[in-house]
Write an enzyme that holds these catalytic residues in place. Structure first.
Site, PDB file in Angstrom:
ATOM      1  N   ASP A 117      20.482  58.931  81.689  1.00  0.00           N
ATOM      2  CA  ASP A 117      19.848  59.046  83.006  1.00  0.00           C
ATOM      3  C   ASP A 117      19.690  57.679  83.667  1.00  0.00           C
ATOM      4  OD1 ASP A 117      19.633  61.571  81.997  1.00  0.00           O
ATOM      5  OD2 ASP A 117      17.496  61.444  81.559  1.00  0.00           O
TER       6      ASP A 117
ATOM      7  N   SER B 211      16.496  64.193  86.657  1.00  0.00           N
ATOM      8  CA  SER B 211      16.061  62.856  86.232  1.00  0.00           C
ATOM      9  C   SER B 211      15.247  62.093  87.258  1.00  0.00           C
ATOM     10  CB  SER B 211      17.266  62.009  85.842  1.00  0.00           C
ATOM     11  OG  SER B 211      17.579  62.313  84.549  1.00  0.00           O
TER      12      SER B 211
ATOM     13  N   HIS C  20      24.035  66.298  75.453  1.00  0.00           N
ATOM     14  CA  HIS C  20      23.343  65.799  74.259  1.00  0.00           C
ATOM     15  C   HIS C  20      24.244  64.900  73.412  1.00  0.00           C
ATOM     16  CE1 HIS C  20      19.387  67.932  74.371  1.00  0.00           C
ATOM     17  NE2 HIS C  20      20.037  68.623  75.280  1.00  0.00           N
ATOM     18  N   THR C  21      25.142  64.202  74.083  1.00  0.00           N
ATOM     19  CA  THR C  21      26.004  63.263  73.359  1.00  0.00           C
ATOM     20  C   THR C  21      25.424  61.851  73.377  1.00  0.00           C
ATOM     21  OG1 THR C  21      27.243  62.983  75.406  1.00  0.00           O
ATOM     22  CG2 THR C  21      28.195  64.464  73.756  1.00  0.00           C
ATOM     23  N   ASP C  22      24.587  61.538  74.380  1.00  0.00           N
ATOM     24  CA  ASP C  22      24.207  60.123  74.571  1.00  0.00           C
ATOM     25  C   ASP C  22      23.478  59.538  73.365  1.00  0.00           C
ATOM     26  OD1 ASP C  22      21.832  61.496  75.212  1.00  0.00           O
ATOM     27  OD2 ASP C  22      21.396  60.295  77.008  1.00  0.00           O
TER      28      ASP C  22
ATOM     29  N   GLY D  74      11.260  68.341  87.628  1.00  0.00           N
ATOM     30  CA  GLY D  74      11.397  69.379  86.605  1.00  0.00           C
ATOM     31  C   GLY D  74      12.681  70.190  86.697  1.00  0.00           C
TER      32      GLY D  74
ATOM     33  N   TYR E  45      13.791  69.402  72.686  1.00  0.00           N
ATOM     34  CA  TYR E  45      14.707  68.266  72.807  1.00  0.00           C
ATOM     35  C   TYR E  45      14.655  67.429  71.533  1.00  0.00           C
ATOM     36  CZ  TYR E  45      17.016  64.178  74.828  1.00  0.00           C
ATOM     37  OH  TYR E  45      17.889  63.143  75.072  1.00  0.00           O
TER      38      TYR E  45
HETATM   39  C1  GLA Z   1      18.143  64.600  79.098  1.00  0.00           C
HETATM   40  C2  GLA Z   1      17.952  63.214  78.477  1.00  0.00           C
HETATM   41  C3  GLA Z   1      19.307  62.490  78.390  1.00  0.00           C
HETATM   42  C4  GLA Z   1      20.357  63.359  77.699  1.00  0.00           C
HETATM   43  C5  GLA Z   1      20.393  64.757  78.311  1.00  0.00           C
HETATM   44  C6  GLA Z   1      21.279  65.706  77.537  1.00  0.00           C
HETATM   45  O1  GLA Z   1      18.557  64.479  80.431  1.00  0.00           O
HETATM   46  O2  GLA Z   1      17.050  62.467  79.245  1.00  0.00           O
HETATM   47  O3  GLA Z   1      19.141  61.273  77.718  1.00  0.00           O
HETATM   48  O4  GLA Z   1      20.118  63.414  76.310  1.00  0.00           O
HETATM   49  O5  GLA Z   1      19.089  65.335  78.368  1.00  0.00           O
HETATM   50  O6  GLA Z   1      22.597  65.303  77.578  1.00  0.00           O
END
Ligand code: GLA
Length: 397
Positions: free
Chosen positions: A192, A123, A32-34, A119, A241
């Site tokens: 992703d 991605s 969750h850094t992006d 799921g 999210y």
């Molecule tokens: C999902 C989102 C990404 C990212 C991750 C957590 O995969 O699609 O953009 O935020 O969660 O790092």
């Protein structure tokens, strides 16, 4: 073996003109850094979305997928949502974004076949978006500049298009992210899409989401990558999210900074009283993750995989205790992995709230690791879980 080409032939009765593939990804470190303009490490893996396609003259687009019984058909000028084929939204979102940038394309037939489990947090959606952008490029060659169409694109004597450059990949990654944010309605970051485009065989991808820059660093052959799918598909993933994302953005605002990327651990501790409990927990996780990616990169470059693996365990603990995006099944998988002598590190990968763990394992004991974890998980939960060993591959082409 079923693949996009055979699905195409079965449905349309002829061979496709083009085939493209885009890989799924594993988030290695940096959770969750992006979307906080932070740092993240990822891998593109040998699970793909394949798309086979041929142009058609009537301006219509027809889509079929081996994973869904409903196909879809619509005008290339007007990709609209179809509640009976929501899977096609990822494709339509990309088409809309291409059009908005002035890229012209006509109709086509396409067939999709994927090997990315849906799921599981690997991605498949970003891979489908990237495959769409690549397919349109093959069918109606375009070059992209930083904001819009950058002129026509020519095939060489062998009929090949020039490979995508770094800037073009970055533009396409942004475009695919915008498709997901705006058309599908998921507020994801750019991890992703960048991973699916910038993957490099046997390399880790390092993404700086503030600069939007990408580097690749090798992962040696004696470290194997295993994915364990918890089988938990959280019903409220998008809601959770988006909630965490909001907490992070509120925390940044309360701290008076543009994003949590600008916050050092000491600063966070000093200003804790400005934040509500959830905001603090989320910020603590993100700030710690950015640090772990910095230290993790040093460990990787120094070849210290024991140390690198420790950052993975720490990341999982931080998810579990602070960001609260783990679940009992993911915690159990990490606990079991940690108990195996060959495991260097393990953590939940991707958004969380279910999905999968990533495990770095000494290659010599890959099979024993997979067998043992599967048996122990079955013993503890009664559920079957088939660990997947993954190869690290090149990005979409
Ligand atoms: C999902 C989102 C990404 C990212 C991750 C957590 O995969 O699609 O953009 O935020 O969660 O790092």
């Amino acid at each position: 073996m079923l693949d996009a080409k055979s699905v195409f032939k079965q449905h349309y009765g002829s061979a496709p003109a083009h085939i493209v593939i885009a890989p799924g990804r594993l988030e290695l470190l940096g959770n969750h850094t992006d979307y906080n303009e932070g740092l993240v490490m990822s891998l593109a893996i040998d699970k793909y979305i394949g798309m086979a396609g041929s142009p058609r003259p009537d301006g219509r687009i027809e889509l079929v997928s081996s994973a869904f019984s409903n196909g879809d058909q619509f005008s290339a000028d007007n990709p609209v949502k179809n509640p009976n084929a929501t899977w096609a939204d990822y494709i339509k979102g990309v088409l809309v974004q291409l059009r908005q940038r002035g890229i012209r394309f006509g109709g086509f037939n396409a067939a999709i076949h994927g090997t990315i489990p849906i799921g599981a947090g690997l991605s498949s959606s970003a891979a489908l978006e990237v495959a769409t952008a690549l397919m349109v490029r093959q069918l109606y060659p375009y070059a992209v500049g930083s904001t819009a169409m950058a002129g026509p694109l020519k095939r060489d004597a062998q009929g090949e298009l020039p490979p995508l450059g770094v800037q073009e990949k970055l533009v396409l990654a942004r475009l695919c992210q915008a498709a997901e944010n705006q058309f599908v309605g998921v507020n994801c970051g750019i991890l992703d899409q960048v991973s699916s485009l910038f993957g490099k065989a046997n390399h880790v991808i390092l993404i700086d989401c503030r600069e939007l820059s990408v580097q690749q660093t090798p992962l040696p052959g004696d470290v194997g990558v295993v994915v364990c799918d918890s089988g938990v598909k959280h019903a409220l993933v998008a809601g959770e999210y988006n909630d965490r994302r909001r907490q992070c953005e509120e925390a940044a605002r309360a701290l008076g900074v543009k994003s949590l990327r600008c916050v050092e651990p000491k600063q966070l501790a000093a200003h804790r009283s400005k934040l509500g409990d959830s905001q603090y927990r989320c910020a603590y996780h993100v700030v710690g993750e950015n640090q772990r990616v910095i230290f993790g990169e040093r460990a990787l470059r120094a070849g210290d995989f024991e140390q690198f693996g420790q950052y993975l365990y720490q990341s999982h603990e931080s998810s579990r205790d602070f960001f609260r995006n783990s679940c009992p099944e993911l915690d159990l998988l990490v606990e079991l992995a940690r108990g195996h002598r060959s495991c260097l590190g393990a953590r939940l990968t991707g958004g969380g709230f279910g999905g999968a763990t990533i495990n770095l394992v000494k290659v010599a004991e890959l099979e024993d690791f997979q067998r043992t974890i599967a048996a122990q998980f079955k013993g503890r939960t009664g559920r079957r879980m088939q660990p997947m060993s993954c190869r690290i591959v090149d990005g979409g082409q």
